[in-house]
Design an enzyme around this catalytic site. Structure first.
Site, PDB file in Angstrom:
ATOM      1  N   ARG A 102      10.789   7.394  -7.526  1.00  0.00           N
ATOM      2  CA  ARG A 102      10.924   6.356  -6.506  1.00  0.00           C
ATOM      3  C   ARG A 102      10.329   5.037  -6.994  1.00  0.00           C
ATOM      4  NH1 ARG A 102       8.306   9.735  -1.425  1.00  0.00           N
ATOM      5  NH2 ARG A 102       9.511  11.649  -1.698  1.00  0.00           N
TER       6      ARG A 102
ATOM      7  N   ASP B  43       8.983   1.401  -4.966  1.00  0.00           N
ATOM      8  CA  ASP B  43       8.684   0.912  -3.624  1.00  0.00           C
ATOM      9  C   ASP B  43       9.505  -0.319  -3.264  1.00  0.00           C
ATOM     10  OD1 ASP B  43       6.809   2.884  -3.129  1.00  0.00           O
ATOM     11  OD2 ASP B  43       5.126   1.685  -3.849  1.00  0.00           O
TER      12      ASP B  43
ATOM     13  N   ARG C 234       0.247  -0.550 -10.243  1.00  0.00           N
ATOM     14  CA  ARG C 234      -0.191  -1.706  -9.464  1.00  0.00           C
ATOM     15  C   ARG C 234      -1.702  -1.720  -9.255  1.00  0.00           C
ATOM     16  NH1 ARG C 234       3.638  -1.286  -4.368  1.00  0.00           N
ATOM     17  NH2 ARG C 234       2.289  -2.996  -3.620  1.00  0.00           N
TER      18      ARG C 234
END
Length: 244
Positions: free
Chosen positions: A50, A52, A197
């Site tokens: 995935r 975001d 991140r």
């Protein structure tokens, strides 16, 4: 039956991430709709992982099973004809029937962009994290080396993940400068939820003096999310490549 592997590039600003969600526009959802329009089949599109909302990709990978007779290299053109302009299939190829884009992946490479100048750039609004104050580039470069190797990266995982095994291996990490851009590149065997991140956010805090350059090893050992830095914004992150 045939197994078709897609390499996908997308600009994630307008999407609620990769994964199909009810009542939300997603990258996976747009591609599935395009494939279904072409093949008249309800395909199951399997992504390598995935991304975001707001995250971009240059080399996302996905695969699907089909009975279509379309030549392998023509799928990209056919699907692209049905996609919005911020998503493109850059390569399509037939692979063994047992290929699985997620489970067969052995590593990924991510890139993260920081736009580092006092005045924000409208051109990088959706593509880089704007930091108006000067960062200590040398301290960040020293600190980054502590991420290399195999560690329990629980401190660098956001809440909301059900993953129990938080051990990952970082093969390489680099920080370079091009004018006002600071470019992070991280390659590893896998990444936890928001791990890249949070790594970037932690290194930013080294660069602005909130954390010491030799503190990374201790943060890793703590396994405590509160010890690490902030989660850098999604718009600076790019999935560069998936390795098989």
């Amino acid at each position: 039956m045939r197994n078709i592997k897609l390499t996908i590039e997308y600009e994630g600003t307008n999407y609620h991430g990769w994964q199909v969600q009810p009542n939300a526009i997603t990258v996976q959802g747009e591609i599935v709709k395009a494939i279904n329009n072409i093949t008249k089949e309800n395909v199951n599109l399997i992504g390598s992982g995935r991304t975001d909302s707001g995250v971009h990709a240059k080399g996302q990978v996905a695969n699907f099973i089909t009975n279509s007779k379309i030549p392998e290299d023509k799928f990209s053109y056919a699907i692209n004809s049905q996609l919005p302009l911020d998503i493109a299939i850059t390569k399509s190829e037939e692979v063994p029937i047992d290929f699985h884009s997620r489970y067969d992946a052995i590593g990924k490479r991510y890139r993260y962009l920081i736009y580092n100048r006092p005045i924000r750039s409208p051109l990088y609004k959706n593509y880089a994290y704007h930091i108006p104050y000067e960062l200590d580039f040398e301290k960040m470069n020293v600190a980054k080396e502590q991420f290399l190797g195999t560690h329990d990266f629980k401190a660098f995982m956001s809440s909301g993940s059900e993953i129990e095994d938080t051990v990952r291996t970082i093969h390489s990490i680099s920080i370079t400068k091009q004018d006002s851009l600071i470019i992070f590149q991280v390659e590893g065997n896998g990444f936890l939820y928001n791990m890249v991140r949070i790594i970037v956010g932690t290194l930013v805090e080294v660069g602005n003096g909130k954390k010491e350059k030799d503190s990374i090893s201790q943060i890793i050992k703590s396994k405590n999310r509160m010890s690490a830095g902030h989660t850098a914004p999604a718009n600076g992150l790019y999935l560069e490549k998936v390795f098989y």
